[in-house]
Design a protein around this motif. Structure first.
Motif, PDB file in Angstrom:
ATOM      1  N   ALA A  86      75.001  11.971  62.713  1.00 23.08           N
ATOM      2  CA  ALA A  86      76.290  11.368  63.308  1.00 23.08           C
ATOM      3  C   ALA A  86      77.064  12.568  63.987  1.00 23.08           C
ATOM      4  CB  ALA A  86      76.970  10.339  62.523  1.00 23.08           C
ATOM      5  N   PHE A  87      77.124  13.499  63.288  1.00 24.02           N
ATOM      6  CA  PHE A  87      78.008  14.673  64.007  1.00 24.02           C
ATOM      7  C   PHE A  87      77.039  15.555  64.844  1.00 24.02           C
ATOM      8  CE2 PHE A  87      80.690  13.517  60.383  1.00 24.02           C
ATOM      9  CZ  PHE A  87      82.055  13.919  60.960  1.00 24.02           C
ATOM     10  N   GLY A  88      75.715  15.481  64.773  1.00 24.30           N
ATOM     11  CA  GLY A  88      74.829  16.156  65.881  1.00 24.30           C
ATOM     12  C   GLY A  88      74.445  17.564  65.330  1.00 24.30           C
ATOM     13  N   PHE A  89      74.225  17.562  64.022  1.00 19.04           N
ATOM     14  CA  PHE A  89      73.841  18.900  63.522  1.00 19.04           C
ATOM     15  C   PHE A  89      72.712  18.811  62.592  1.00 19.04           C
ATOM     16  CE2 PHE A  89      77.821  18.720  61.317  1.00 19.04           C
ATOM     17  CZ  PHE A  89      77.587  18.903  59.893  1.00 19.04           C
ATOM     18  N   SER A  90      72.204  17.619  62.248  1.00 21.62           N
ATOM     19  CA  SER A  90      71.025  17.422  61.639  1.00 21.62           C
ATOM     20  C   SER A  90      69.968  18.254  61.604  1.00 21.62           C
ATOM     21  CB  SER A  90      70.651  15.895  61.103  1.00 21.62           C
ATOM     22  OG  SER A  90      70.185  15.425  62.292  1.00 21.62           O
TER      23      SER A  90
END
Length: 634
Positions: A86-90
Motif C-alpha cells: 500500500a505504501f509502494g515498497f513491497s
C-alpha cells in the motif's frame, strides 16, 4: 501505478511535486496538526501516511541524533508486506530480504540426551494465505523505505532528530489543545526548548514512553523471570539448518531459535539463558557475548559454532505488558487528542516476530482516521475506535506470547515420559498458530466502521473485520494480470468492490449496472454525498467492479459510466476500475473467495480491512453504514 493525471511530468513517478516551495525548516513550528513522538517503525508508518496530505501539518520528532543504522526487529509478517504494498515498497523489501520458506524443529536424541536431532520440517506460510512471503530484514532498512516515501511525498516530510520530550499538557478545548515542550540535544542547539501546540499528538516512543508517562498510564502485566540473549553473527558451523528458521530444544541446556538474515551469511540466534529471581533484572547478571556464544554451542551439540564476527547482540527478559487505554479519552474527554502506539502501549517477547508488525498495524489503523477527522470528512467519534480495536488485538498477542514463550522455555519431555513440553506438541502448536504469526488472523469487532456480519454468506472469503484477502484478476481495459488487494493504497480512501451478478453488465437486467447507476446519480449515494465539490469522483469512495465474464467477453465501451470516471484537470478517463476472473490460469476470484454468483458489495476500509458485505440492491444499508461516521460534503 497511475500517474500523469494532471499533466505529463517526466522522471520518477514516485517522487511527487512538492506542495510548498520552501523545504522543511530545522526549527519546529509553533503550531502543527499532528506531532508524532518517536521515529521507529510505528511512528514512520503514521508519518508516511500523513505525508501524502500536505494540507495536514505533520512533524515527527526523535531523540536520537539521526536515522537508525542497525535495528533490533527483523521479522516482517505477510500482513506487513501487504501493508508495504500500500505504501509502494513491497518489491524493494522482497528483493533484499531473506524469505522464510520452511521451519525445522530439533529435539534431544532419545538415545543420547546431550545431542540434538531433527524431528520435523514444515512450510512456513500455507499456500494461498497471502501473495506475499514472510521475510527477514533489518529494521533500519524498513526505516529507510519509509523515509524515502516521506521525503518523496508532496509534504517532503523529514524527521526532526535530537529532540527530547520534556512534558505534555492537554487543555479542555481549543483548536490545538495539546501543548508539548521539547529540548534539543544536538551539540549546536543543546538545551534549547521548543514549544509546539498540536491538534493531536501520537506517542510512538517505545516501552519507556514519555507520552504515556505524561498521560499517567502504566504498562500492566508480569514477567516470566527468564533471561534470553540474541546475537546477529557471521559464523562457521556444521549445523545443517543454519539457512532455515529452526527451533532447537535441547535435553538440559535450554533452547535456541535460529533466524537466517538477509544477504546469505548473517544469522540471528536467540539463546535461552538463566532463570531470574522474582525481583531480579537481567542487567544484574553482567552477561557477556562470550557467554551467549558458549551457551549456543552447548544447546547445538553435536554441531559446532564458530563466531567470526558479531554485528549486534543484546540480552533481555521475557515479559508481557499492556496499557488499559491507547488514548487520553479516559481523562473525561469523549474524543481523544493524545494517542500511544507500539511498544508505548504493549510489550512482549521478540521470538514470535510480532513486535514491529503489530506496532506498525497500530498506526496504520490510526493514520486514516486522523486524516478523515482533520480534513473534515468524518466525525471525531471515529478516533474512539482506535483504542478499542487495537487494544483487543494486542491482548490477543499478549495471550499468545505468554503461552509460546512458556513452551519455548520448558524442558523437553523425554520419550520415556516426564514433566515438560512434548516436542511433537510444540511443533503442532507452532503449526496451529501460523496464521496468527503471519498477521492475518486480526479481526476487528463490530463498530461504526466494522459492520455486523448479517450478509457474510455472500462473500465467505472476505470476512468482515479481517483484512481484504487479495486475489488475482485480469484488468478489463488492458488484460493485465493484477491483484485486487493492490488497489487499496495508503491514501485514506474507502473502496467498494462490486462483485457483479451473472448478467452482462452492459444489460439493463444487471444488478451491478443498476447499483453503478444508483451510486452515480442518487442523493443517497455515498460517492456523491461525501465527495467535496470539484474533487474527483473517487477521492473519498473508490468504486471498483469485478465481473463474472472473461475479459474478452465484455465491451469496455458498454460498461457503466461510473466505472470509467473522468478525473483531473484534463478530465482524463480512468480505465483501471474493472476486473474479470483470471480464467486462463484457473483463478476465478468468485470461487477462490466464496463470493455468491448472485453478486455482492464488499466495502473495504482505508487500512485494507473489510468493513461490510451487502447484497447488490442494499442501497439503503450502504448509505446508513457510511452515514454512521462520514460527514456530508458541499
Amino acid at each position: 501505478m497511475q500517474f500523469h493525471l494532471n499533466g505529463f511530468r517526466p522522471g520518477d513517478p514516485e517522487i511527487y511535486e512538492p506542495a510548498r516551495p520552501s523545504p522543511q525548516t530545522d526549527a519546529l513550528p509553533e503550531e502543527v496538526d499532528v506531532l508524532i513522538v518517536g521515529c521507529g517503525p510505528t511512528g514512520l508508518t503514521l508519518a508516511a501516511q500523513l505525508a501524502a496530505f500536505p494540507e495536514i501539518r505533520t512533524r515527527i520528532v526523535e531523540q536520537k541524533l539521526g536515522p537508525l543504522a542497525l535495528g533490533q526487529a527483523d521479522g516482517v509478517a505477510c500482513r506487513s508486506m501487504e501493508m508495504f504494498e500500500a505504501f509502494g515498497f513491497s518489491e524493494r523489501v522482497m528483493k533484499e530480504a531473506y524469505w522464510v520458506n520452511e521451519v525445522t524443529f530439533w529435539k534431544p536424541d532419545d538415545g543420547a540426551r546431550d545431542r540434538i536431532v531433527r524431528n520435523g520440517r514444515i512450510q512456513d506460510v500455507e499456500d494461498g494465505l497471502s501473495e506475499f512471503p514472510h521475510v527477514i530484514l533489518n529494521q533500519a532498512r524498513v526505516h529507510d523505505f519509509y523515509l524515502d516515501v516521506m521525503r518523496d511525498s508532496p509534504s517532503r516530510l523529514e524527521p526532526d532528530y535530537a529532540r527530547q520530550l520534556v512534558d505534555l499538557q492537554v487543555a479542555p478545548d481549543g483548536e490545538r489543545p495539546v501543548t508539548v515542550r521539547l529540548t534539543r540535544i544536538d551539540e549546536s542547539h543543546r538545551g534549547e526548548v521548543e514549544t509546539v501546540r498540536a491538534r493531536y499528538v501520537v506517542g510512538c516512543d517505545g516501552a519507556r514512553s514519555k507520552v504515556r508517562e505524561a498521560l499517567g498510564y502504566v504498562l500492566k502485566g508480569d514477567s516470566a523471570n527468564q533471561a534470553w540473549g540474541v546475537m546477529d553473527v557471521l559464523a562457521v558451523t556444521d549445523f545443517p539448518d543454519i539457512r532455515l528458521k529452526a527451533t532447537i530444544l535441547s535435553g538440559d541446556q535450554g533452547s535456541v531459535l535460529v533466524i537466517p538474515r538477509e544477504g546469505g551469511y548473517l544469522v540471528r540466534i536467540y539463546v535461552e539463558l538463566d532463570k531470574l529471581g522474582a525481583d531480579e533484572r537481567v542487567a544484574n547478571r553482567s552477561i557477556t557475548l562470550d557467554r551467549l556464544i558458549e551457551q549456543a554451542r552447548r544447546v547445538m551439540r553435536p554441531y559446532t559454532l564458530e563466531v567470526k564476527e558479531c554485528a549486534w547482540w543484546s540480552v533481555y527478559e521475557i515479559g508481557q505488558r499492556i496499557c488499559d487505554r491507547y488514548d487520553d479519552a479516559a481523562h473525561e474527554r469523549a474524543n481523544p487528542r493524545v494517542f500511544i502506539a507500539g511498544d508505548a502501549c504493549h510489550t512482549h517477547s521478540p521470538k514470535a516476530g510480532q513486535g514491529m508488525n503489530v506496532s506498525m498495524q497500530d498506526t496504520f489503523n490510526l493514520g486514516w482516521k486522523l486524516v478523515s477527522v482533520i480534513k473534515g470528512r468524518a466525525s471525531p467519534a471515529l478516533l474512539q475506535t482506535y483504542s478499542t480495536e487495537r487494544r483487543a488485538i494486542a491482548q490477543d498477542l499478549i495471550d499468545f506470547d505468554r503461552e509460546w514463550a512458556a513452551m519455548f522455555s520448558a524442558k523437553p519431555k523425554a520419550a520415556t515420559g516426564d514433566d515438560g513440553v512434548d516436542p511433537v506438541e510444540f511443533q503442532k502448536y507452532f503449526m496451529r498458530r501460523l496464521r496468527f504469526t503471519a498477521g492475518v488472523e486480526t479481526r476487528y469487532r463490530p463498530s461504526i466502521v466494522s459492520a455486523e456480519p448479517t450478509h457474510q454468506r455472500l462473500a465467505g472469503g472476505f470476512t468482515i473485520g479481517m483484512r481484504f484477502h487479495s486475489a488475482p484478476a485480469i484488468r478489463l481495459a488492458d488484460a493485465k494480470a493484477v491483484h485486487l488487494g493492490h488497489c487499496v493504497k495508503a491514501d485514506g480512501r474507502w473502496r467498494i468492490f462490486i462483485f457483479a451478478d451473472r448478467a452482462n453488465p452492459a444489460e439493463t437486467s444487471s444488478k451491478a449496472r443498476s447499483l453503478c447507476d444508483h451510486l452515480a446519480a442518487s442523493p443517497q449515494s455515498p460517492v456523491l454525498r461525501y465527495t467535496p465539490a470539484g474533487a474527483d469522483v473517487d477521492s473519498i469512495v473508490d468504486v471498483r467492479a469485478v465481473f463474472q465474464q472473461g475479459h474478452r467477453d465484455l465491451r469496455i465501451e458498454d460498461m457503466p459510466a461510473l466505472l470509467l470516471p473522468r478525473k483531473g484537470r484534463h478530465g482524463l478517463i480512468d480505465y483501471e476500475k474493472m476486473f474479470c476472473p483470471d480464467l486462463k490460469a484457473g483463478n476465478d476470484v468468485f470461487d477462490m473467495r466464496a463470493v455468491s454468483r448472485d453478486g455482492c458489495m464488499v466495502v473495504v476500509r482505508p487500512d485494507q480491512y473489510v468493513a461490510h458485505v451487502l447484497p447488490l440492491d442494499a442501497e439503503e444499508e450502504l448509505a446508513a453504514f457510511f452515514a454512521g461516521f462520514l460527514l456530508p460534503q458541499v
